[in-house]
Design a protein around this motif. Structure first.
Motif, PDB file in Angstrom:
ATOM      1  N   LEU A  67       0.822  -1.208   0.000  1.00 58.12           N
ATOM      2  CA  LEU A  67       0.000   0.000   0.000  1.00 58.12           C
ATOM      3  C   LEU A  67       0.856   1.258   0.000  1.00 58.12           C
ATOM      4  N   GLU A  68       1.985   1.212   0.699  1.00 54.45           N
ATOM      5  CA  GLU A  68       2.884   2.371   0.729  1.00 54.45           C
ATOM      6  C   GLU A  68       3.465   2.656  -0.649  1.00 54.45           C
ATOM      7  N   VAL A  69       3.923   1.625  -1.343  1.00 55.67           N
ATOM      8  CA  VAL A  69       4.505   1.812  -2.677  1.00 55.67           C
ATOM      9  C   VAL A  69       3.451   2.313  -3.653  1.00 55.67           C
ATOM     10  N   LEU A  70       2.267   1.721  -3.609  1.00 62.62           N
ATOM     11  CA  LEU A  70       1.206   2.182  -4.507  1.00 62.62           C
ATOM     12  C   LEU A  70       0.815   3.629  -4.198  1.00 62.62           C
ATOM     13  N   GLY A  71       0.789   3.980  -2.923  1.00 67.60           N
ATOM     14  CA  GLY A  71       0.448   5.349  -2.554  1.00 67.60           C
ATOM     15  C   GLY A  71       1.508   6.352  -2.971  1.00 67.60           C
ATOM     16  N   ARG A  72       2.779   5.937  -2.915  1.00 72.37           N
ATOM     17  CA  ARG A  72       3.877   6.852  -3.227  1.00 72.37           C
ATOM     18  C   ARG A  72       4.133   6.968  -4.727  1.00 72.37           C
ATOM     19  N   HIS A  73       4.036   5.833  -5.444  1.00 68.97           N
ATOM     20  CA  HIS A  73       4.423   5.821  -6.858  1.00 68.97           C
ATOM     21  C   HIS A  73       3.242   5.706  -7.810  1.00 68.97           C
ATOM     22  N   GLY A  74       2.046   5.525  -7.269  1.00 75.42           N
ATOM     23  CA  GLY A  74       0.881   5.429  -8.129  1.00 75.42           C
ATOM     24  C   GLY A  74       0.650   4.026  -8.635  1.00 75.42           C
ATOM     25  N   PRO A  75      -0.329   3.848  -9.523  1.00 76.57           N
ATOM     26  CA  PRO A  75      -0.674   2.515 -10.007  1.00 76.57           C
ATOM     27  C   PRO A  75       0.527   1.784 -10.599  1.00 76.57           C
ATOM     28  N   ALA A  76       0.551   0.459 -10.415  1.00 80.55           N
ATOM     29  CA  ALA A  76       1.663  -0.351 -10.911  1.00 80.55           C
ATOM     30  C   ALA A  76       1.188  -1.783 -11.117  1.00 80.55           C
ATOM     31  N   THR A  77       1.829  -2.470 -12.049  1.00 80.11           N
ATOM     32  CA  THR A  77       1.559  -3.889 -12.240  1.00 80.11           C
ATOM     33  C   THR A  77       2.307  -4.687 -11.177  1.00 80.11           C
ATOM     34  N   VAL A  78       1.946  -5.956 -11.041  1.00 78.51           N
ATOM     35  CA  VAL A  78       2.636  -6.824 -10.091  1.00 78.51           C
ATOM     36  C   VAL A  78       4.126  -6.858 -10.400  1.00 78.51           C
ATOM     37  N   GLU A  79       4.467  -7.012 -11.678  1.00 81.94           N
ATOM     38  CA  GLU A  79       5.875  -7.108 -12.062  1.00 81.94           C
ATOM     39  C   GLU A  79       6.638  -5.821 -11.719  1.00 81.94           C
ATOM     40  N   GLU A  80       5.982  -4.681 -11.838  1.00 80.70           N
ATOM     41  CA  GLU A  80       6.632  -3.414 -11.493  1.00 80.70           C
ATOM     42  C   GLU A  80       6.814  -3.264  -9.988  1.00 80.70           C
ATOM     43  N   LEU A  81       5.963  -3.904  -9.209  1.00 83.47           N
ATOM     44  CA  LEU A  81       6.050  -3.780  -7.762  1.00 83.47           C
ATOM     45  C   LEU A  81       7.146  -4.665  -7.154  1.00 83.47           C
ATOM     46  N   VAL A  82       7.464  -5.787  -7.804  1.00 87.55           N
ATOM     47  CA  VAL A  82       8.397  -6.747  -7.222  1.00 87.55           C
ATOM     48  C   VAL A  82       9.727  -6.124  -6.802  1.00 87.55           C
ATOM     49  N   PRO A  83      10.410  -5.338  -7.656  1.00 83.43           N
ATOM     50  CA  PRO A  83      11.713  -4.793  -7.244  1.00 83.43           C
ATOM     51  C   PRO A  83      11.638  -3.878  -6.024  1.00 83.43           C
ATOM     52  N   PHE A  84      10.509  -3.220  -5.813  1.00 82.46           N
ATOM     53  CA  PHE A  84      10.360  -2.335  -4.654  1.00 82.46           C
ATOM     54  C   PHE A  84      10.239  -3.125  -3.346  1.00 82.46           C
ATOM     55  N   LEU A  85       9.678  -4.310  -3.438  1.00 87.78           N
ATOM     56  CA  LEU A  85       9.310  -5.043  -2.226  1.00 87.78           C
ATOM     57  C   LEU A  85      10.188  -6.253  -1.939  1.00 87.78           C
ATOM     58  N   TYR A  86      10.960  -6.687  -2.915  1.00 89.85           N
ATOM     59  CA  TYR A  86      11.851  -7.847  -2.734  1.00 89.85           C
ATOM     60  C   TYR A  86      13.257  -7.438  -3.151  1.00 89.85           C
ATOM     61  N   LEU A  87      13.991  -6.851  -2.235  1.00 90.53           N
ATOM     62  CA  LEU A  87      15.331  -6.374  -2.526  1.00 90.53           C
ATOM     63  C   LEU A  87      16.322  -7.532  -2.497  1.00 90.53           C
ATOM     64  N   GLY A  88      17.210  -7.565  -3.485  1.00 87.87           N
ATOM     65  CA  GLY A  88      18.237  -8.599  -3.530  1.00 87.87           C
ATOM     66  C   GLY A  88      17.700  -9.989  -3.778  1.00 87.87           C
ATOM     67  N   LEU A  89      16.582 -10.097  -4.455  1.00 89.79           N
ATOM     68  CA  LEU A  89      15.928 -11.389  -4.658  1.00 89.79           C
ATOM     69  C   LEU A  89      16.680 -12.233  -5.678  1.00 89.79           C
ATOM     70  N   ASP A  90      16.858 -13.522  -5.366  1.00 88.71           N
ATOM     71  CA  ASP A  90      17.396 -14.491  -6.318  1.00 88.71           C
ATOM     72  C   ASP A  90      16.500 -14.482  -7.556  1.00 88.71           C
ATOM     73  N   ALA A  91      17.116 -14.320  -8.736  1.00 85.03           N
ATOM     74  CA  ALA A  91      16.344 -14.224  -9.970  1.00 85.03           C
ATOM     75  C   ALA A  91      15.454 -15.433 -10.189  1.00 85.03           C
ATOM     76  N   ARG A  92      15.873 -16.601  -9.690  1.00 85.59           N
ATOM     77  CA  ARG A  92      15.062 -17.805  -9.858  1.00 85.59           C
ATOM     78  C   ARG A  92      13.749 -17.715  -9.089  1.00 85.59           C
ATOM     79  N   LEU A  93      13.722 -16.871  -8.054  1.00 84.13           N
ATOM     80  CA  LEU A  93      12.539 -16.765  -7.203  1.00 84.13           C
ATOM     81  C   LEU A  93      11.632 -15.597  -7.577  1.00 84.13           C
ATOM     82  N   ARG A  94      12.024 -14.834  -8.590  1.00 85.26           N
ATOM     83  CA  ARG A  94      11.228 -13.663  -8.967  1.00 85.26           C
ATOM     84  C   ARG A  94       9.794 -14.033  -9.369  1.00 85.26           C
ATOM     85  N   PRO A  95       9.583 -15.088 -10.190  1.00 81.74           N
ATOM     86  CA  PRO A  95       8.193 -15.447 -10.516  1.00 81.74           C
ATOM     87  C   PRO A  95       7.383 -15.840  -9.276  1.00 81.74           C
ATOM     88  N   ALA A  96       8.015 -16.547  -8.333  1.00 76.87           N
ATOM     89  CA  ALA A  96       7.309 -16.944  -7.113  1.00 76.87           C
ATOM     90  C   ALA A  96       6.959 -15.712  -6.278  1.00 76.87           C
TER      91      ALA A  96
END
Length: 292
Positions: A232-261
Motif C-alpha cells: 500500500l505504501e509503494v502504490l500510494g507513493r508511486h501510483g498505479p503499478a503492475t505486479v511485475e513493477e512492484l516486485v523490485p520495490f518489495l523484494y530487494l536482492g531477490l534471487d532471480a530464480r525466485l522472482r516469478p514466485a
C-alpha cells in the motif's frame, strides 16, 4: 524483526533421523534428494509408530526416496499414508508406495483448482478438519490450514506438543502463496490459528525441525502484515503499478530464480487487499491503492 531461518540441515538424503523422545511414540525423518529453489534440500517424509507404521508425506515420485523409506522399515510395514497437501513434491510418491505396501492414502481431497498441483492424486480416505487417526500409543488430529495450498493439512501429535507443519510453516523459508489455489487471506488466518496453539516443535515439509515455533510463526505473520503495508505504501507513493513493477520495490536482492514466485505471492497480497476494499485492479492491469 527479521525471520531467523534455519539454513542448515545435516540429514543426508536417504538417511534416517530418529526424532522421538523417551516415553513418546517412535518418530523418524527421511529426506528426499529433490533439492531446488522451492524445496530447499528436499522433501521430508516421516515415519510414525513401530511395527504398523504411518507414513506422513511420501514425497516426490522418486525411486531412490521410495527405496529409502522401505529400507528404513526393516520388518515393519506401512499401514497408512498421510498426505499434507496436493503438490507433487509431497503426494507424487503415493502411487509407488501404495503399490509396494498396499497402504491406503489419507488427505483433505483432490487439488482445489483444475490447474497446477497433483491432479492425479485422490485420497482413499478424506480427512476433514478435526478428524483423527491413531496408532499404538499415539493419535494425530488433522488441522485444515489452507493458504499455501487449498488442501493443506497440518497434523498435531496429541499429548506431545509436536505439529507436522507441512509447507505452511517451514524452518528454512517463507511459503509461496500462488493464486488461484494459494490464498493469502486463508494463509494468514491459518497462521493465526496455529498461534492459538502451544506446540513445542514443528516438523516441516522441507528443512530441519523447528524448536520453539511460536515466536517464529508470530514473526512470519508479522512479515506478511508488513509486506501488505509495504504494498500500500509503494502504490500510494508511486501510483498505479503492475505486479511485475512492484516486485523490485518489495523484494530487494531477490534471487532471480525466485522472482516469478515472489510475483505470485505479491499477487496474493493484492487480491487480499482488494477483498478488504484497500486496493483495486484497473482494466489496464495496474493496481492502485484505494483511500482508507
Amino acid at each position: 524483526m527479521s525471520i531467523r531461518y534455519i539454513k542448515e540441515d545435516a540429514l543426508p538424503a536417504g538417511a534416517v533421523q530418529e526424532l522421538g523422545r523417551p516415553g513418546g511414540p517412535r518418530l523418524r525423518r527421511i529426506r528426499a534428494g529433490n533439492a531446488g529453489p522451492f524445496t530447499f534440500l528436499g522433501t521430508n517424509s516421516y515415519l510414525l509408530g513401530e511395527h504398523e507404521v504411518t507414513l506422513l508425506d511420501p514425497g516426490p515420485e522418486d525411486a531412490a526416496h521410495r527405496d529409502a523409506i522401505l529400507r528404513a522399515l526393516g520388518d515393519e510395514r506401512i499401514t497408512r499414508i498421510l498426505v499434507s497437501h496436493t503438490h507433487r513434491d509431497h503426494s507424487g510418491g503415493v502411487a509407488a508406495l501404495q503399490a509396494a505396501t498396499g497402504a491406503p492414502s489419507h488427505g483433505f481431497g483432490r487439488h482445489r483448482v483444475p490447474e497446477g498441483g497433483d491432479q492425479d492424486f485422490t485420497p482413499d480416505h478424506r480427512l476433514a478438519d478435526g478428524d483423527s487417526v491413531a496408532g499404538e500409543g499415539w493419535s494425530l488430529t488433522a488441522l485444515h490450514t489452507p493458504g499455501h495450498c487449498g488442501t493443506h493439512l497440518c497434523f498435531a501429535l496429541e499429548g506431545e506438543g509436536v505439529l507436522f507443519s507441512g509447507d505452511h510453516v517451514m524452518s528454512w523459508s517463507t511459503s509461496i502463496v500462488s493464486p488461484p489455489d494459494g490464498d493469502m487471506a486463508e494463509y494468514m488466518a491459518s497462521l493465526e490459528r496455529l498461534l492459538r496453539r502451544d506446540d513445542r516443535l514443528y516438523l516441516p515439509g522441507h528443512g530441519a525441525p523447528l524448536p520453539d515455533p511460536m515466536p517464529f510463526t508470530r514473526t512470519m505473520l508479522e512479515h506478511r502484515q508488513r509486506r501488505e503495508e509495504g504494498v500500500l505504501e509503494v502504490l500510494g507513493r508511486h501510483g498505479p503499478a503492475t505486479v511485475e513493477e512492484l516486485v523490485p520495490f518489495l523484494y530487494l536482492g531477490l534471487d532471480a530464480r525466485l522472482r516469478p514466485a515472489a510475483a505470485r505471492s505479491l499477487l496474493a497480497h493484492l487480491l487480499k487487499l482488494a477483498g478488504q476494499g484497500e486496493a483495486e485492479l484497473a482494466p489496464d492491469g495496474a493496481w492502485r491503492a484505494l483511500p482508507g
